[in-house]
Design an enzyme around this catalytic site. Structure first.
Site, short mmCIF file in Angstrom:
data_model
loop_
_atom_site.label_atom_id
_atom_site.label_comp_id
_atom_site.label_asym_id
_atom_site.label_seq_id
_atom_site.Cartn_x
_atom_site.Cartn_y
_atom_site.Cartn_z
N GLU A 77 5.04 -1.79 -7.83
CA GLU A 77 3.63 -2.16 -7.70
C GLU A 77 2.83 -1.66 -8.91
O GLU A 77 1.94 -2.34 -9.40
CB GLU A 77 3.07 -1.60 -6.37
CG GLU A 77 1.58 -1.65 -6.18
CD GLU A 77 0.99 -3.07 -6.12
OE1 GLU A 77 1.75 -4.06 -6.18
OE2 GLU A 77 -0.26 -3.17 -6.05
N CYS A 88 -19.42 -6.55 6.18
CA CYS A 88 -20.70 -7.15 6.56
C CYS A 88 -21.83 -6.65 5.65
O CYS A 88 -21.80 -5.53 5.17
CB CYS A 88 -21.05 -6.76 7.99
SG CYS A 88 -19.76 -7.11 9.15
N GLU A 133 -0.40 -7.75 -14.50
CA GLU A 133 -1.43 -8.73 -14.19
C GLU A 133 -2.77 -8.40 -14.84
O GLU A 133 -3.56 -9.30 -15.11
CB GLU A 133 -1.56 -8.99 -12.68
CG GLU A 133 -1.90 -7.84 -11.82
CD GLU A 133 -1.91 -8.21 -10.32
OE1 GLU A 133 -1.93 -9.39 -9.97
OE2 GLU A 133 -1.92 -7.27 -9.51
N TRP A 188 -18.46 -10.25 8.39
CA TRP A 188 -17.06 -10.37 7.98
C TRP A 188 -16.25 -10.02 9.22
O TRP A 188 -16.20 -8.88 9.65
CB TRP A 188 -16.79 -9.41 6.81
CG TRP A 188 -15.50 -9.70 6.13
CD1 TRP A 188 -15.26 -10.73 5.25
CD2 TRP A 188 -14.28 -9.01 6.28
NE1 TRP A 188 -13.95 -10.69 4.85
CE2 TRP A 188 -13.33 -9.65 5.45
CE3 TRP A 188 -13.89 -7.89 7.01
CZ2 TRP A 188 -12.02 -9.21 5.35
CZ3 TRP A 188 -12.58 -7.46 6.91
CH2 TRP A 188 -11.66 -8.12 6.08
N LYS A 239 -6.89 -15.37 -6.56
CA LYS A 239 -6.88 -14.36 -5.51
C LYS A 239 -6.01 -14.80 -4.34
O LYS A 239 -5.29 -14.02 -3.75
CB LYS A 239 -8.32 -14.09 -5.03
CG LYS A 239 -8.44 -13.01 -3.96
CD LYS A 239 -8.09 -11.66 -4.52
CE LYS A 239 -8.08 -10.56 -3.47
NZ LYS A 239 -7.27 -9.40 -3.91
N HIS A 278 22.74 1.95 -15.07
CA HIS A 278 23.58 0.76 -14.97
C HIS A 278 23.08 -0.37 -15.87
O HIS A 278 23.48 -1.52 -15.69
CB HIS A 278 23.65 0.29 -13.51
CG HIS A 278 24.25 1.33 -12.60
ND1 HIS A 278 25.58 1.66 -12.62
CD2 HIS A 278 23.68 2.14 -11.69
CE1 HIS A 278 25.81 2.62 -11.73
NE2 HIS A 278 24.66 2.94 -11.16
N LYS A 283 0.67 -4.11 -11.40
CA LYS A 283 -0.75 -3.93 -11.74
C LYS A 283 -0.94 -4.02 -13.25
O LYS A 283 -1.88 -4.64 -13.73
CB LYS A 283 -1.26 -2.56 -11.25
CG LYS A 283 -1.40 -2.40 -9.76
CD LYS A 283 -2.59 -3.11 -9.13
CE LYS A 283 -2.30 -4.49 -8.68
NZ LYS A 283 -1.78 -4.75 -7.39
N ARG A 301 -20.10 -9.06 -1.01
CA ARG A 301 -19.30 -8.23 -0.10
C ARG A 301 -18.29 -9.07 0.67
O ARG A 301 -17.37 -8.53 1.26
CB ARG A 301 -20.22 -7.50 0.89
CG ARG A 301 -21.20 -6.56 0.24
CD ARG A 301 -22.26 -6.07 1.21
NE ARG A 301 -21.71 -5.16 2.19
CZ ARG A 301 -21.66 -3.84 2.06
NH1 ARG A 301 -22.12 -3.28 0.96
NH2 ARG A 301 -21.16 -3.08 3.01
N ASN A 324 -22.48 -3.35 11.36
CA ASN A 324 -21.33 -3.34 10.45
C ASN A 324 -20.43 -2.21 10.92
O ASN A 324 -20.93 -1.12 11.21
CB ASN A 324 -21.82 -3.08 9.02
CG ASN A 324 -20.68 -2.86 8.05
OD1 ASN A 324 -19.56 -3.30 8.27
ND2 ASN A 324 -20.98 -2.17 6.96
N GLY A 325 -19.13 -2.43 11.03
CA GLY A 325 -18.22 -1.37 11.44
C GLY A 325 -17.43 -1.76 12.66
O GLY A 325 -17.33 -2.94 13.00
O1 M6R Z 1 -3.00 -12.59 0.13
P1 M6R Z 1 -1.57 -12.17 0.00
O2 M6R Z 1 -1.37 -10.72 0.35
O3 M6R Z 1 -0.63 -13.04 0.76
O4 M6R Z 1 -1.24 -12.33 -1.54
C1 M6R Z 1 0.04 -12.08 -2.04
C2 M6R Z 1 0.04 -12.01 -3.54
O5 M6R Z 1 -0.39 -13.23 -4.10
C3 M6R Z 1 -0.86 -10.89 -4.06
O6 M6R Z 1 -0.49 -9.65 -3.54
C4 M6R Z 1 -0.80 -10.82 -5.60
O7 M6R Z 1 0.46 -10.40 -6.01
C5 M6R Z 1 -1.90 -9.91 -6.15
N1 M6R Z 1 -2.46 -10.47 -7.33
C6 M6R Z 1 -1.41 -8.55 -6.51
O8 M6R Z 1 -2.36 -7.75 -7.10
#
Ligand code: M6R
Length: 615
Positions: free
Chosen positions: A485, A2, A492, A76, A610, A508, A489, A27, A102-103
């Site tokens: 993960e 928020c 991407e 939010w 996103k 293997h 990162k 935000r 907010n909170g």
């Molecule tokens: O909103 P979601 O968690 O469902 O999204 C899943 C993936 O699209 C998301 O985690 C994507 O891999 C990100 N870009 C990772 O950083």
């Protein structure tokens, strides 16, 4: 999260407040509202679900009277979906005050029950409205708004920023904070409060930082700060020299970096309000009955990308604590293999956005097969939780950077909570064991903070790799999804070839990739568990013997790793199952800094969205 603005001074408050809300839009929010104090003793309010433009249309259609004192809010959603009624400001039954928040008020259910027993009529599903009623009760008993706020704050549990105005005291805005942001803007004969300096930076660059558990009163004559007991307190004066866009990012260059640094707070918020006074774990929003949970004999986790890796960590935790078998499946693959499902299979859908099409289609399929679906989601009011039988919300706040960071950590927290809750209901763990893990989880924000305090050395390491074209990541057990993960990162953000492997699998095949100088980031498990640590050391030696440059993430006090690490990044000592919460942080910082140094757009990497709303 928020956004909050408050203003008192010579200007028309509506314009100042709307301008502040616009600057806080970054935000993230799903509804907006303003309240103005009108001379003569009334408070007028306008609020609307959706974007600020919706609120502005309401204001254009039905203009509010002139006023020089006002508050505003972008909401939010946490408690209750994003609707007009749930939007802030809220008031009491006498409509004397208006209040924004907010909170999360952890004890709001108890407070609401008490108010309703005293014939208060509450119209929204928010925790905020309860506070509005309490503050109004105090001012009606003859206290000024500042004293009323102090007294009410003493009754509240949780994290909050509150800002209120009183129709009977038109030149005063009162705000309070505990574990939630609030700054004061100091102008010439005008004062502001805001969630951050972006709220008032176009009017003044002089600001006051408040301490914990403080109440601040602004009038045209100045600022007064007290603690919750009314004792005078001091704020720290500072000058804001950021430009506007830096102000929105809290001084960071990228939203992603800001969000990495918000992780201690996000983890703490996701843990708030999860334990009853009797020490039992409670998951408020989860709408599955104990009988339904007792009937579960298999769990299938479905998710995509980073959320999928959170699901992989969850498998270790759920199986360990509950002995219920868990499968983890990419949402995009799930329904095409004709999975065997029935009413005793619980589907856990993890999604930060709540809108990912692959995950949505997968849960729709599962529900046609009579399986119950529980969503773990960061976005209240989104489609996946709406179409699920149950939900656990994470409280990361809006994640703006396309690369998920705080979303991932809070998903892990939600998965741990789910695992412990199922263990509690099924009786597979004793209460004191569950409480012990909860205590360990509650210590994690400090541990994450410790990792973040060493960010400069990780940045320096990242900048050494500007010419690198390929990076490998190794992990075992709960460290394996962290390796995956970490690699995601880097792919991407830095557009590098990056791959994560289970360290034991290396020999293997993938070990053929190792060549002189290849950076290999190794997530070393804590010592002393199931030989995991020893086995990991063997894997590290194997790649090092073939010329790899080993960058090892290992816990404090682990001396055995030292001869095999070309670079050592220290992690706090935490249990193996919880280690992903700290181990991923240096990998996020590494990817963010490397991408930034390469000149890439860290917040909006090429080709990515996103929220992926197509299959
Ligand atoms: O909103 P979601 O968690 O469902 O999204 C899943 C993936 O699209 C998301 O985690 C994507 O891999 C990100 N870009 C990772 O950083």
């Amino acid at each position: 999260m928020c956004g909050i603005v408050g203003y008192v001074g010579p200007q028309q408050a509506q314009g100042v407040v709307i301008d502040g809300l616009r600057r806080l839009e970054y935000r993230g929010y799903d509804s907006a509202g303003v309240a103005l104090v009108v001379q003569g003793g009334t408070v007028v309010t306008a609020k609307k679900a959706g974007k600020l433009a919706n609120l502005e249309k309401v204001l254009a259609d039905s203009p509010l009277p002139a006023s020089t004192t006002g508050i505003g809010h972008t909401r939010w959603a946490t408690h209750g979906p994003p609707t007009d009624v749930n939007a802030h400001p809220h008031d009491g039954n006498a409509h004397r005050i208006a209040l924004v928040h907010n909170g999360i008020i952890e004890n709001f259910a108890d407070l609401r029950a008490r108010l309703e027993a005293d014939d208060h009529v509450l119209v929204s599903q928010t925790d905020t409205e309860v506070v509005a009623h309490l503050v109004e009760l105090q001012v009606q008993s003859g206290e000024d708004l500042t004293t009323a706020m102090q007294r009410v704050c003493q009754q509240l549990e949780g994290a909050f920023t509150l800002v209120a105005v009183d129709s009977q005291d038109p030149d005063r805005v009162v705000a309070a904070r505990r574990n939630s942001p609030l700054v004061v803007g100091v102008g010439e004969g005008e004062y502001f409060v805001g969630s951050d300096v972006a709220a008032f930076i176009s009017h003044t660059r002089e600001a006051l930082e408040l301490g914990q558990d403080q109440v601040v009163t602004i009038t045209r004559d100045g600022v007064e700060i007290t603690d919750f007991d009314g004792r005078p307190a001091q704020g720290r004066r500072f000058h804001v020299d950021w430009d506007l866009s830096a102000a929105e990012k809290d001084g960071h260059d990228w939203f992603m970096r800001k969000e990495i640094f918000e992780q201690p707070r996000a983890v703490a918020d996701s843990l708030l309000g999860r334990r009853t006074r009797a020490g039992l774990l409670q998951l408020d929003e989860m709408r599955l009955s104990d009988d339904e949970i007792r009937d579960v004999d298999k769990i299938i986790i479905i998710a995509c990308g980073t959320s999928f890796y959170a699901g992989m960590v969850a498998k270790y935790a759920i199986e360990h604590w509950t002995r219920v078998p868990v499968e983890v499946e990419l949402a995009s693959e799930f329904r095409y293999r004709d999975p065997i499902l029935d009413y005793s299979t619980l589907i856990v859908a993890i999604s930060q956005s709540g809108e990912t099409a692959d995950t949505l289609q997968a849960i729709r399929h599962a529900r046609t097969q009579r399986s119950k679906v529980l969503a773990i989601c960061n976005t209240n009011g989104s489609t996946i939780p709406r179409e699920s039988d149950a939900v656990i919300y994470t409280h990361a706040g809006p994640e703006i950077g396309v690369a998920s960071t705080k979303g991932f950590l809070t998903q892990l927290v939600a998965c741990y909570l789910l695992a412990l809750y199922v263990a509690q209901v099924k009786g597979t763990r004793y209460g004191d064991e569950i409480n012990q893990v909860m205590g360990q989880l509650e210590a994690m924000p400090d541990h994450i903070e410790t990792v973040l305090s060493a960010s400069e050395s990780v940045y320096a390491l990242a900048r050494e790799h500007l010419d690198t074209r390929s990076v490998l990541f190794l992990g075992r057990h709960a460290g394996y999804p962290v390796a995956l993960e970490g690699a995601l990162k880097l792919k991407e953000l830095a557009y590098l070839h990056a791959e994560g492997f289970a360290a034991g699998e290396l020999k293997h095949g993938p070990i053929a990739l190792i060549e002189e100088g290849l950076p290999v980031l190794c997530v070393v498990p804590p010592r002393g568990r199931d030989q995991l640590h020893e086995k990991m050391l063997s894997g590290i030696q194997e790649v090092r013997a073939r010329g790899a440059r080993t960058i090892c993430l290992a816990e404090e006090g682990d001396t055995r790793i030292e001869p095999y690490a070309d670079v050592l990044i220290r992690l706090p000592q935490v249990p193996t199952l919880l280690q992903p919460l700290v181990a991923i942080v240096p990998l996020q910082l590494f990817a963010c800094e490397l991408a930034s140094a390469l000149g890439h757009d860290v917040d909006q990497p090429r080709n990515l969205a996103k929220s992926v709303t197509v299959e």
